[in-house]
Design a protein around this motif. Structure first.
Motif, PDB file in Angstrom:
ATOM      1  N   LYS A  86      39.300  38.606  44.197  1.00  0.00           N
ATOM      2  CA  LYS A  86      39.726  37.356  44.827  1.00  0.00           C
ATOM      3  C   LYS A  86      40.152  36.336  43.759  1.00  0.00           C
ATOM      4  O   LYS A  86      41.206  35.701  43.857  1.00  0.00           O
ATOM      5  CB  LYS A  86      38.575  36.808  45.663  1.00  0.00           C
ATOM      6  N   LYS A  87      39.325  36.222  42.735  1.00  0.00           N
ATOM      7  CA  LYS A  87      39.589  35.255  41.675  1.00  0.00           C
ATOM      8  C   LYS A  87      40.881  35.591  40.922  1.00  0.00           C
ATOM      9  O   LYS A  87      41.711  34.716  40.637  1.00  0.00           O
ATOM     10  CB  LYS A  87      38.399  35.307  40.701  1.00  0.00           C
ATOM     11  N   ALA A  88      41.053  36.873  40.608  1.00  0.00           N
ATOM     12  CA  ALA A  88      42.194  37.276  39.774  1.00  0.00           C
ATOM     13  C   ALA A  88      43.514  37.166  40.528  1.00  0.00           C
ATOM     14  O   ALA A  88      44.529  36.772  39.936  1.00  0.00           O
ATOM     15  CB  ALA A  88      41.997  38.706  39.269  1.00  0.00           C
TER      16      ALA A  88
ATOM     17  N   VAL B 260      46.463  31.533  37.618  1.00  0.00           N
ATOM     18  CA  VAL B 260      46.765  32.438  36.510  1.00  0.00           C
ATOM     19  C   VAL B 260      46.250  31.784  35.237  1.00  0.00           C
ATOM     20  O   VAL B 260      46.703  30.701  34.861  1.00  0.00           O
ATOM     21  CB  VAL B 260      48.288  32.686  36.407  1.00  0.00           C
ATOM     22  N   THR B 261      45.252  32.408  34.619  1.00  0.00           N
ATOM     23  CA  THR B 261      44.621  31.803  33.447  1.00  0.00           C
ATOM     24  C   THR B 261      44.089  32.882  32.516  1.00  0.00           C
ATOM     25  O   THR B 261      43.583  33.913  32.990  1.00  0.00           O
ATOM     26  CB  THR B 261      43.455  30.873  33.883  1.00  0.00           C
ATOM     27  N   PRO B 262      44.155  32.630  31.192  1.00  0.00           N
ATOM     28  CA  PRO B 262      43.587  33.599  30.249  1.00  0.00           C
ATOM     29  C   PRO B 262      42.091  33.819  30.469  1.00  0.00           C
ATOM     30  O   PRO B 262      41.542  34.822  30.035  1.00  0.00           O
ATOM     31  CB  PRO B 262      43.843  32.959  28.875  1.00  0.00           C
TER      32      PRO B 262
ATOM     33  N   PRO C 193      41.844  37.491  32.624  1.00  0.00           N
ATOM     34  CA  PRO C 193      43.034  38.173  32.088  1.00  0.00           C
ATOM     35  C   PRO C 193      43.893  38.864  33.157  1.00  0.00           C
ATOM     36  O   PRO C 193      45.123  38.787  33.115  1.00  0.00           O
ATOM     37  CB  PRO C 193      42.443  39.174  31.098  1.00  0.00           C
ATOM     38  N   ALA C 194      43.263  39.505  34.153  1.00  0.00           N
ATOM     39  CA  ALA C 194      44.041  40.235  35.157  1.00  0.00           C
ATOM     40  C   ALA C 194      44.918  39.312  36.002  1.00  0.00           C
ATOM     41  O   ALA C 194      45.870  39.761  36.639  1.00  0.00           O
ATOM     42  CB  ALA C 194      43.113  41.033  36.070  1.00  0.00           C
ATOM     43  N   SER C 195      44.622  38.021  36.002  1.00  0.00           N
ATOM     44  CA  SER C 195      45.376  37.100  36.866  1.00  0.00           C
ATOM     45  C   SER C 195      46.861  37.065  36.508  1.00  0.00           C
ATOM     46  O   SER C 195      47.703  36.792  37.357  1.00  0.00           O
ATOM     47  CB  SER C 195      44.787  35.689  36.801  1.00  0.00           C
ATOM     48  N   ILE C 196      47.191  37.391  35.266  1.00  0.00           N
ATOM     49  CA  ILE C 196      48.599  37.385  34.836  1.00  0.00           C
ATOM     50  C   ILE C 196      49.420  38.393  35.642  1.00  0.00           C
ATOM     51  O   ILE C 196      50.638  38.245  35.786  1.00  0.00           O
ATOM     52  CB  ILE C 196      48.717  37.675  33.309  1.00  0.00           C
ATOM     53  N   LEU C 197      48.745  39.388  36.202  1.00  0.00           N
ATOM     54  CA  LEU C 197      49.476  40.416  36.958  1.00  0.00           C
ATOM     55  C   LEU C 197      50.129  39.836  38.212  1.00  0.00           C
ATOM     56  O   LEU C 197      51.052  40.433  38.764  1.00  0.00           O
ATOM     57  CB  LEU C 197      48.545  41.582  37.303  1.00  0.00           C
ATOM     58  N   GLN C 198      49.674  38.660  38.643  1.00  0.00           N
ATOM     59  CA  GLN C 198      50.359  37.979  39.766  1.00  0.00           C
ATOM     60  C   GLN C 198      51.831  37.752  39.436  1.00  0.00           C
ATOM     61  O   GLN C 198      52.662  37.638  40.334  1.00  0.00           O
ATOM     62  CB  GLN C 198      49.709  36.617  40.045  1.00  0.00           C
ATOM     63  N   MET C 199      52.124  37.640  38.135  1.00  0.00           N
ATOM     64  CA  MET C 199      53.493  37.346  37.702  1.00  0.00           C
ATOM     65  C   MET C 199      54.317  38.610  37.450  1.00  0.00           C
ATOM     66  O   MET C 199      55.490  38.527  37.126  1.00  0.00           O
ATOM     67  CB  MET C 199      53.480  36.557  36.383  1.00  0.00           C
ATOM     68  N   HIS C 200      53.681  39.779  37.540  1.00  0.00           N
ATOM     69  CA  HIS C 200      54.424  41.004  37.232  1.00  0.00           C
ATOM     70  C   HIS C 200      55.357  41.348  38.397  1.00  0.00           C
ATOM     71  O   HIS C 200      54.950  41.289  39.552  1.00  0.00           O
ATOM     72  CB  HIS C 200      53.441  42.161  36.957  1.00  0.00           C
TER      73      HIS C 200
END
Ligand code: PGA
Length: 242
Positions: free
Chosen positions: A208-210, A215-217, A220-227
């Motif tokens: 849920k958080k990721a 999106v925050t370091p 780390p997995a949260s960056i995948l929202q931008m993939h």
């Protein structure tokens, strides 16, 4: 981001294996980025089963693994090299020369990481990267706070990860290596497709958080929202909060 809901671990594993299988059928000489950990084991099992039925052929596939412990020789049963051979490579027709993992015995971290990035480049980049997720949101060994712009680099494992991994070292924390070489977030984000597998109640919060938080370091997995092509395959428990 595409979310695929599976009933349980077995169903999650079959759905993920189907996506990998489609990749290999569409591009027999593809580059698969592979992951260790408990979650993908069922996916590998399913792929082996289909290989044994002659439904999938790995002869032209190249693999690059996410990470390896620094200091552990390949032959150590806890190395990721051993894990991948025990759980997958020894059971399919992959060409041993097409298998790549960082070399944990090269203690020159800068040289090994540079070499590994060159290997990934030289095989043409990653077509599909398989990932698990840690309870703290790590991907590979990119722990909270990891810079998004890094390629392969050497990391100090967090206490949480050391504790999570000691089950593989007879429960003895002192035997768990304290550093690892890992693809960076940049390397992972450059993969053309990213496939994450996740199961169990214990991962529901971090999922849920990721994927529904900022999106925050720190996650780390949260960056995948931008993939542009990210697929999350989770069982009912792991996706229970989203
Ligand atoms: P696990 O590990 O699949 O063993 O839960 C996931 C990870 O730490 O990436």
């Amino acid at each position: 981001m595409k979310i695929i809901r599976a009933k349980d671990y077995y169903d999650m594993s079959r759905k993920a294996a189907n996506i990998i299988s489609a990749q290999v059928i569409m591009k027999p000489n593809c580059v698969l980025g592979l992951a260790t950990g408990g979650t993908p084991v069922g996916t590998y099992k399913q792929l082996i089963e289909w290989y044994n039925k002659d439904d999938i052929d790995f002869s032209e596939v190249t693999t690059v693994n996410l990470d390896e412990y620094r200091g552990l020789p390949r032959e150590n049963p806890q190395s990721y090299w051993s894990f991948m051979h025990d759980n997958f490579f020894n059971h399919v027709n992959i060409n041993p020369e097409h298998i790549h993992l960082p070399d944990g015995t090269n203690l020159d971290a800068a040289a090994e990481c540079k070499h590994y990035d060159e290997v990934i480049q030289s095989v043409g980049g990653i077509d599909l990267q398989l990932l698990g997720i840690g309870h703290d949101g790590h991907i590979g060994f990119n722990e909270p706070g990891a810079a998004f712009e890094l390629g392969t680099h050497c990391v100090n494992l967090t206490q949480e990860t050391i504790e999570a991994n000691k089950r593989f070292f007879d429960g003895d924390e002192s035997l768990v290596p304290k550093q690892a070489y890992t693809m960076g977030i940049k390397t992972i984000m450059q993969a053309r497709k990213v496939l994450m597998v996740v199961n169990g109640k214990g991962k529901a919060e971090i999922v849920k958080k990721a994927f529904f938080g900022p999106v925050t370091p720190e996650v780390p997995a949260s960056i995948l929202q931008m993939h542009p092509d990210f697929i999350l395959v989770g069982d009912a428990e792991a996706l229970s909060l989203i």
